[in-house]
Design a protein around this motif. Structure first.
Motif, PDB file in Angstrom:
ATOM      1  N   ALA A  14       0.795   3.825  12.569  1.00 53.25           N
ATOM      2  CA  ALA A  14       0.769   5.002  13.450  1.00 53.25           C
ATOM      3  C   ALA A  14       1.704   6.080  12.899  1.00 53.25           C
ATOM      4  CB  ALA A  14       1.180   4.595  14.864  1.00 53.25           C
ATOM      5  N   PHE A  15       2.885   5.660  12.479  1.00 50.03           N
ATOM      6  CA  PHE A  15       3.864   6.623  11.951  1.00 50.03           C
ATOM      7  C   PHE A  15       3.329   7.291  10.687  1.00 50.03           C
ATOM      8  CE2 PHE A  15       7.421   7.928   9.362  1.00 50.03           C
ATOM      9  CZ  PHE A  15       8.268   8.547  10.261  1.00 50.03           C
ATOM     10  N   LEU A  16       2.742   6.472   9.790  1.00 52.97           N
ATOM     11  CA  LEU A  16       2.262   7.027   8.516  1.00 52.97           C
ATOM     12  C   LEU A  16       1.080   7.959   8.743  1.00 52.97           C
ATOM     13  CD1 LEU A  16       2.605   3.932   6.130  1.00 52.97           C
ATOM     14  CD2 LEU A  16       4.045   5.984   6.209  1.00 52.97           C
ATOM     15  N   ARG A  17       0.241   7.653   9.746  1.00 52.82           N
ATOM     16  CA  ARG A  17      -0.886   8.556  10.041  1.00 52.82           C
ATOM     17  C   ARG A  17      -0.370   9.932  10.441  1.00 52.82           C
ATOM     18  NH1 ARG A  17      -3.733   4.371  12.069  1.00 52.82           N
ATOM     19  NH2 ARG A  17      -2.919   4.649  14.170  1.00 52.82           N
ATOM     20  N   SER A  25       3.741  14.121   0.863  1.00 52.94           N
ATOM     21  CA  SER A  25       3.637  12.996  -0.075  1.00 52.94           C
ATOM     22  C   SER A  25       4.720  11.976   0.251  1.00 52.94           C
ATOM     23  CB  SER A  25       3.789  13.488  -1.512  1.00 52.94           C
ATOM     24  OG  SER A  25       5.027  14.156  -1.657  1.00 52.94           O
ATOM     25  N   LEU A  26       4.485  10.722  -0.195  1.00 48.15           N
ATOM     26  CA  LEU A  26       5.375   9.625   0.205  1.00 48.15           C
ATOM     27  C   LEU A  26       5.797   8.795  -0.998  1.00 48.15           C
ATOM     28  CD1 LEU A  26       6.566   7.944   2.606  1.00 48.15           C
ATOM     29  CD2 LEU A  26       4.443   6.591   2.523  1.00 48.15           C
ATOM     30  N   ALA A  27       7.089   8.461  -1.042  1.00 46.60           N
ATOM     31  CA  ALA A  27       7.604   7.515  -2.042  1.00 46.60           C
ATOM     32  C   ALA A  27       8.147   6.299  -1.313  1.00 46.60           C
ATOM     33  CB  ALA A  27       8.714   8.157  -2.876  1.00 46.60           C
ATOM     34  N   LEU A  28       7.894   5.127  -1.872  1.00 46.01           N
ATOM     35  CA  LEU A  28       8.363   3.882  -1.256  1.00 46.01           C
ATOM     36  C   LEU A  28       9.399   3.210  -2.164  1.00 46.01           C
ATOM     37  CD1 LEU A  28       8.177   1.480   0.766  1.00 46.01           C
ATOM     38  CD2 LEU A  28       6.328   0.572  -0.667  1.00 46.01           C
ATOM     39  N   VAL A  29      10.479   2.714  -1.545  1.00 41.71           N
ATOM     40  CA  VAL A  29      11.496   1.938  -2.259  1.00 41.71           C
ATOM     41  C   VAL A  29      11.579   0.557  -1.617  1.00 41.71           C
ATOM     42  CG1 VAL A  29      13.916   1.819  -2.981  1.00 41.71           C
ATOM     43  CG2 VAL A  29      12.813   4.060  -2.697  1.00 41.71           C
ATOM     44  N   VAL A 136       4.750  -7.160  -3.037  1.00 34.78           N
ATOM     45  CA  VAL A 136       4.635  -5.768  -3.493  1.00 34.78           C
ATOM     46  C   VAL A 136       3.232  -5.241  -3.190  1.00 34.78           C
ATOM     47  CG1 VAL A 136       4.600  -4.263  -5.532  1.00 34.78           C
ATOM     48  CG2 VAL A 136       6.490  -5.874  -5.203  1.00 34.78           C
ATOM     49  N   LEU A 137       2.214  -6.069  -3.423  1.00 32.86           N
ATOM     50  CA  LEU A 137       0.851  -5.633  -3.113  1.00 32.86           C
ATOM     51  C   LEU A 137       0.693  -5.369  -1.610  1.00 32.86           C
ATOM     52  CD1 LEU A 137      -1.993  -4.982  -4.028  1.00 32.86           C
ATOM     53  CD2 LEU A 137      -2.567  -7.398  -3.827  1.00 32.86           C
ATOM     54  N   ARG A 138       1.275  -6.245  -0.782  1.00 32.40           N
ATOM     55  CA  ARG A 138       1.221  -6.026   0.670  1.00 32.40           C
ATOM     56  C   ARG A 138       1.877  -4.701   1.042  1.00 32.40           C
ATOM     57  NH1 ARG A 138       0.568 -11.191   3.986  1.00 32.40           N
ATOM     58  NH2 ARG A 138      -0.609 -12.327   2.425  1.00 32.40           N
ATOM     59  N   LEU A 139       3.055  -4.451   0.457  1.00 40.39           N
ATOM     60  CA  LEU A 139       3.780  -3.219   0.809  1.00 40.39           C
ATOM     61  C   LEU A 139       3.035  -1.980   0.321  1.00 40.39           C
ATOM     62  CD1 LEU A 139       7.403  -4.472   0.048  1.00 40.39           C
ATOM     63  CD2 LEU A 139       6.494  -3.843   2.315  1.00 40.39           C
ATOM     64  N   LEU A 142       0.154  -1.417   2.658  1.00 39.26           N
ATOM     65  CA  LEU A 142       0.578  -0.905   3.969  1.00 39.26           C
ATOM     66  C   LEU A 142       0.988   0.567   3.914  1.00 39.26           C
ATOM     67  CD1 LEU A 142       2.833  -3.827   5.302  1.00 39.26           C
ATOM     68  CD2 LEU A 142       0.719  -2.964   6.339  1.00 39.26           C
ATOM     69  N   PHE A 143       1.754   0.914   2.859  1.00 46.82           N
ATOM     70  CA  PHE A 143       2.311   2.279   2.810  1.00 46.82           C
ATOM     71  C   PHE A 143       1.395   3.275   2.107  1.00 46.82           C
ATOM     72  CE2 PHE A 143       6.675   2.215   4.399  1.00 46.82           C
ATOM     73  CZ  PHE A 143       6.928   0.855   4.482  1.00 46.82           C
ATOM     74  N   ASP A 144       0.614   2.791   1.135  1.00 47.09           N
ATOM     75  CA  ASP A 144      -0.222   3.677   0.317  1.00 47.09           C
ATOM     76  C   ASP A 144       0.570   4.894  -0.200  1.00 47.09           C
ATOM     77  OD1 ASP A 144      -2.482   4.584  -0.956  1.00 47.09           O
ATOM     78  OD2 ASP A 144      -3.291   5.590   0.811  1.00 47.09           O
ATOM     79  N   PRO A 145       1.708   4.648  -0.850  1.00 48.16           N
ATOM     80  CA  PRO A 145       2.546   5.774  -1.299  1.00 48.16           C
ATOM     81  C   PRO A 145       2.011   6.379  -2.596  1.00 48.16           C
ATOM     82  CG  PRO A 145       3.500   3.722  -2.047  1.00 48.16           C
ATOM     83  CD  PRO A 145       2.235   3.348  -1.288  1.00 48.16           C
ATOM     84  N   GLU A 146       2.401   7.627  -2.888  1.00 51.26           N
ATOM     85  CA  GLU A 146       2.068   8.227  -4.184  1.00 51.26           C
ATOM     86  C   GLU A 146       2.909   7.584  -5.290  1.00 51.26           C
ATOM     87  OE1 GLU A 146       2.069  10.057  -1.480  1.00 51.26           O
ATOM     88  OE2 GLU A 146       0.121  11.057  -1.597  1.00 51.26           O
ATOM     89  N   VAL A 147       4.154   7.237  -4.943  1.00 50.85           N
ATOM     90  CA  VAL A 147       5.104   6.688  -5.920  1.00 50.85           C
ATOM     91  C   VAL A 147       5.829   5.504  -5.304  1.00 50.85           C
ATOM     92  CG1 VAL A 147       7.060   7.252  -7.441  1.00 50.85           C
ATOM     93  CG2 VAL A 147       5.633   9.088  -6.547  1.00 50.85           C
TER      94      VAL A 147
END
Ligand code: AMP
Length: 282
Positions: A14-17, A25-29, A136-139, A142-147
């Motif tokens: 919901a938050f990411l939508r 754009s989104l980066a995930l760490v 890592v694949l799950r994350l 879930l996040f579908d980040p650009e980076v």
């Protein structure tokens, strides 16, 4: 910047939508928490690569062996949130285990990266890299980040994640960040917390030996000899080395004599901690 803390996949979607509807754009760490300056360097880099930054904190059970330190791994959520409020971070995802593995761990779907998951740390920690690739694949799903940003500190992991993403054709760029070290050269690691004062003093040898391996490779010395003497030096300093090797930087294959770029990589037990480190030989 206000920091949102989420614990479930539904809340996260919901938050990411909402976030995506703004066009950001989104980066995930991805991390396992107990954050130190090394993790924060990843967040700083992430903020330069995307408009919004998400950090995940999850001590992933599937990457720990049955005799390993899953139970005693340091968990410091309050401290971590305080640290993340000092850097450009928008979202922290701290899921309980059931949220990441809703069908339970034995039945969890897993992914495997052959080859890279079987050498060096993979040889000593059977199943470890399957757990890493799986989480890592799950994350990433879930996040579908650009980076997504990872540390060179876990160099084999970084290569494995790059391969996972390349082979599956995931639409994400994997960014590596150089290792952040203490003043004396010891790579920062959550597992340094296991070291008493004496072991902490001993542990700097790991990084010194790796640098020396690099110098010797550049001076044209023979790989087997460099590796053998590195093991000797680590043992002489009171460490219990698992490996100390020079491998091709691109894929950890055995390098031809004088080949570059290569990487010196080592793992050793120091007191109650198993430490890994590596050094670039450009
Ligand atoms: P961990 O929480 O140990 O699983 O690490 C999460 C991420 O931080 C991984 O991509 C690590 O490679 C990275 N990391 C850990 N220690 C360091 C360090 N000293 N310098 C840079 N990155 C690091």
């Amino acid at each position: 910047m206000s920091l949102t803390v989420l614990r479930t996949r539904d809340e996260l979607s919901a938050f990411l939508r909402r976030l995506r509807s703004t066009g950001a754009s989104l980066a995930l760490v991805p991390t396992m928490g107990n954050l130190h300056r090394g993790h924060l360097a990843l967040v700083e880099r992430a903020a330069k690569l995307a408009e919004r930054v998400a950090v995940s904190i999850f001590v992933n059970p599937t990457q720990f062996g049955p005799e390993e330190d899953f139970d005693r791994y340091p968990r410091t959520p309050e401290q971590d949130l305080a640290a993340l409020s000092t850097v450009p971070c928008d979202l922290v995802f701290m899921p309980p285990v059931e949220e990441m593995y809703p069908f339970g761990i034995p039945s969890a779907v897993r992914v495997r990266v052959p080859g890279l998951s079987e050498v060096l740390c993979g040889e000593r920690r059977p199943g470890h890299f399957d757990g890493v690739a799986t989480v890592v694949l799950r994350l990433l799903t879930l996040f579908d980040p650009e980076v997504a940003v990872f540390g060179e500190k876990d160099y084999q992991q970084l290569l494995l994640v790059r391969r996972l993403v390349a082979d599956l054709g995931l639409p994400v760029r994997i960014e590596g960040v150089p290792t952040v070290r203490d003043g004396d050269g010891l790579a920062l690691s959550s597992r340094n917390a296991y070291l008493d004062a004496e072991d902490r003093a001993r542990a700097v040898l790991l990084h010194r030996v790796l640098r020396r391996m690099g110098e010797r490779w550049l001076a044209g010395e023979e790989r087997e000899r460099i590796e053998r003497e590195a093991l000797d030096a680590l043992r002489a300093g009171g460490l219990k080395p698992e490996y100390a090797v020079i491998r091709r930087a691109e894929d950890l294959a055995l390098p031809r004599s004088g080949e570059r770029p290569v990487r010196a990589l080592a793992a050793a037990v120091v007191g109650k901690a198993r430490l890994i480190d590596n050094w670039p030989i450009p």
